[in-house]
Design a protein around this motif. Structure first.
Motif: not given
Ligand code: LMR
Length: 341
Positions: A104-107, A111-113, A143-145, A173-175, A177-179, A201-203, A235-237, A247-250, A252-254
């Motif tokens: 499942i993905r975030r709403q 948090h991702r956690d 898959t998060n987290p 990788t998306v982090d 790219v965002r930077a 990490g990725h949070s 960025a993700a928030d 949902g969350s980013a799809t 750009s993450v793809a």
């Molecule tokens: C992201 O970085 O956009 C993904 O990990 C999705 C999310 O829930 O943040």
């Protein structure tokens, strides 16, 4: 041929776009969770990869429609669909790379956690199947987290006796790219020349963009660095908030995942000097068994961990808090993995 001569310039350009020309690719790549909001765009971009012989698309439902649709795209990668747990083994057999995005993905407000409770069992079951059916595959987890799911997967692979830390990644990788995007925008450097390492990490609190190591270098004010750092961390928030329940980013993450998987495939095929960051088992940071930093990839997966490098005072301060958060999230994943196995 006559046929080719008859094509208009626009049709020729399109044909080139959809018909990559590399030598025969060898790799079979599985996408686990192919039919969701992230899985569909990822499957589409991977269908266009020059380095894939066969795409094995797995989900619990709806794979037939996705596969029929994708199979009408005239690129090399053959499409095979697998639906439901009974077909998971067949999906994984023969794969050299597995991309795990199911879950499942975030709403808004999460948090991702917060996803761990629901996604941990999915990750455990899928990893167990990977251990059984393609134990030598490069396993790339999205898959998060990620901070907990990669350590969790490592425990399952260890339990099955097939763990090789060179072949297990959390895709961050998306982090990067965002930077790169915010740094290029501020400094005016061309985006294709820019590279900013993102460590940790990725949070929000566990990722630390190292703008002091950015290439090409630029002198940034402390205020600029603080602003850029916050924009990468948030960025993700920001996307979750703007999608307001969608949902969350799809996309750009793809796109970022596609870049990472293509790099893994290039390295598997023997291409030299392939560097990507990912969250892997590592001794880059004392007392922290997993960490994301730049890696040199090779034919067996991670060939060399390029480490953390020199941090500025500000980055070192952020890293302290990042390490504390990571430690808790890593242990949570390990405990779940141990108990599940
Ligand atoms: C992201 O970085 O956009 C993904 O990990 C999705 C999310 O829930 O943040």
């Amino acid at each position: 041929t006559t046929c080719r001569r008859l094509l208009t310039p626009a049709a020729t350009a399109l044909r080139r776009y959809y018909s990559p020309t590399s030598d025969s690719p060898r790799n079979r790549v599985a996408i686990l969770g192919a039919c969701g909001g992230l899985g569909q765009p990822l499957s589409l971009i991977m269908k266009r990869s020059e380095y894939i012989a066969e795409l094995a698309l797995y989900d619990k439902v709806d794979t037939a429609g996705l596969c029929a649709d994708l199979s009408h795209i005239s690129t090399k990668a053959a499409i095979k669909g697998y639906q439901g747990g009974d077909q998971l083994g067949d999906c994984l057999t023969g794969c050299s790379v597995v991309v795990m995005i199911a879950g499942i993905r975030r709403q808004p407000g999460m948090h991702r956690d917060s996803l761990f409770q629901q996604n941990a069992t999915i990750v455990a079951e899928l990893t167990d199947a990977v251990a059984k059916h393609c134990p030598k595959a490069q396993l790339c987890i999205l898959t998060n987290p990620i901070n907990s799911n990669v350590p969790l997967a490592a425990e399952i692979l260890k339990h099955r006796g097939v763990h090789d830390p060179r072949r297990l990644y959390g895709i961050t990788t998306v982090d990067s790219v965002r930077a790169d995007v915010v740094y290029a925008k501020l400094t005016g450097h061309p985006l294709d020349k820019v590279s900013v390492p993102v460590l940790g990490g990725h949070s929000g609190h566990s990722l630390v963009p190292a703008f002091s190591q950015a290439q090409p270098p630029s002198r940034l004010s402390p205020e600029d660095v603080r602003r850029l750092t916050e924009s990468v961390r948030g960025a993700a928030d920001a996307i979750v908030a703007v999608k307001a329940g969608g949902g969350s980013a799809t996309l750009s993450v793809a796109a970022a995942a596609h870049r990472f998987v293509n790099s893994v495939l290039l390295a598997l095929d023997g291409r030299q000097n392939i560097i990507e960051s990912a969250f892997v088992e590592s001794d880059a940071m004392p007392d922290l068994p997993f960490f994301s930093c730049p890696l040199l990839l090779g034919q067996n997966g991670v060939e060399r961990n390029l480490g953390v490098g020199q941090l500025s005072e500000y980055e070192a301060e952020l890293m302290k808090a990042a390490v504390a958060e990571l430690r808790v999230q890593i242990e949570k994943g390990q405990e779940f993995g141990l108990a599940w196995a």
